[in-house]
Design an enzyme around this catalytic site. Sequence first.
Site, short mmCIF file in Angstrom:
data_model
loop_
_atom_site.label_atom_id
_atom_site.label_comp_id
_atom_site.label_asym_id
_atom_site.label_seq_id
_atom_site.Cartn_x
_atom_site.Cartn_y
_atom_site.Cartn_z
N HIS A 173 -43.30 -15.69 -24.37
CA HIS A 173 -43.80 -16.90 -23.48
C HIS A 173 -44.66 -15.97 -22.46
O HIS A 173 -44.38 -15.65 -21.20
CB HIS A 173 -43.04 -17.68 -22.45
CG HIS A 173 -43.41 -18.43 -21.38
ND1 HIS A 173 -44.51 -19.37 -21.66
CD2 HIS A 173 -43.28 -18.36 -19.77
CE1 HIS A 173 -44.85 -19.74 -20.38
NE2 HIS A 173 -44.18 -19.20 -19.42
N ASN B 184 -38.96 -15.88 -15.03
CA ASN B 184 -39.92 -15.13 -15.97
C ASN B 184 -39.62 -13.75 -15.51
O ASN B 184 -39.11 -13.42 -14.38
CB ASN B 184 -41.25 -15.38 -15.65
CG ASN B 184 -41.90 -16.69 -16.35
OD1 ASN B 184 -41.65 -16.70 -17.58
ND2 ASN B 184 -42.64 -17.51 -15.61
N ARG C 144 -48.70 -27.61 -24.06
CA ARG C 144 -50.09 -27.32 -23.78
C ARG C 144 -50.95 -27.19 -25.16
O ARG C 144 -52.06 -27.79 -25.12
CB ARG C 144 -50.19 -25.98 -23.02
CG ARG C 144 -49.76 -25.75 -21.67
CD ARG C 144 -49.41 -24.62 -21.15
NE ARG C 144 -49.10 -24.70 -19.64
CZ ARG C 144 -48.70 -23.59 -18.90
NH1 ARG C 144 -48.35 -22.44 -19.48
NH2 ARG C 144 -48.29 -23.98 -17.69
N VAL D 42 -40.49 -24.87 -8.80
CA VAL D 42 -40.01 -25.01 -9.93
C VAL D 42 -38.76 -25.89 -10.00
O VAL D 42 -38.69 -26.82 -10.65
CB VAL D 42 -39.98 -23.73 -10.95
CG1 VAL D 42 -39.32 -24.05 -12.35
CG2 VAL D 42 -41.39 -23.00 -11.31
#
Length: 316
Positions: free
Chosen positions: A178, A123, A154, A16
């Site tokens: 999320h 996360n 998305r 990431v």
Amino acid sequence: MQHKTRNVAIIGTGLVGSSCAYSMVNQGICDDLLLIDINRERALGEAMDLSHCIDFTNVRTKVRAGSYEECGDRDIIIITAGAPPKPGQTRLDTLGVSAKIMQDVVSNVMKSGFNGIFLIASNPVDIITYMVWKISGLPRNQVIGTGTSLDSSRLKAILSDILDVDPRSIHGYSLGEHGDSQFVAWSHVTVGGKPFLQILEEHKDRFGEINLDEITDKVRKAGWEIYNRKGTTYYGIGNALAFIARSIFNDDHKVIAVSAVLDGEYGVKDICTGVPAIITREGIKEIVELNLTPVEKEKFQQSNKVLKEYMQTIGF
């Protein structure tokens, strides 16, 4: 904050972090990019590789590996470090490990004298963003999580395929966590300015088979669909981070669905969750309060309840 420079640090140079760095360099978003990782050799390798891109880009970005002590002059610090979910886990299941990592990361950054904007992708991003805000002591406008920005993208991609319309002509948001409790605010989804629900009503012959719950489920599970095929996701979130960083530097005043600390907005306090917000050079200028339907309000409350329960496990 100093507004003459565009200095960024990325903490965590895994897939990431490196994807974000690649987007930043290709788009010429910052002048100086500092890469920090517990594995310094990995950070150094990424910096070397990225520096070899500069001859093929429109803007010269200085890329180097560094340390927490050098974070004091950064305008934005992007945090991607954390524990990826293992097979069978949810994003929330990674909280314990990620919280320990974040305690160390943020404490070390703040010792450098940093007073810029934190941009977090680690996360579970909503809870980690809240944690970063608490540990750092910075004003809430200077702590931003990626939230449901990628989920909203998305959603647009899925609707684009259904309607055969450019996703950039579709506006709408997935809100809340999320994660699995997020929901699409269908009452605010528009296509070319026209309400999506009105389009469905007027064109039952073409779109009568569309199931909104199925689309919402596809949005929720999109990351896992990728995860099951290639082990993790990184291009989408990497570009989302770059997009938000660019919006900050350009003082764009773009409305983006990010993880923001609420202080009375939507009737909620002391929680960080995915909501649309106006992004400027100062971070979050204002949280946009959508007029949700009663059903949407209930889904929002349920999503926040899930987050609150997990927040309590780490003392918040």
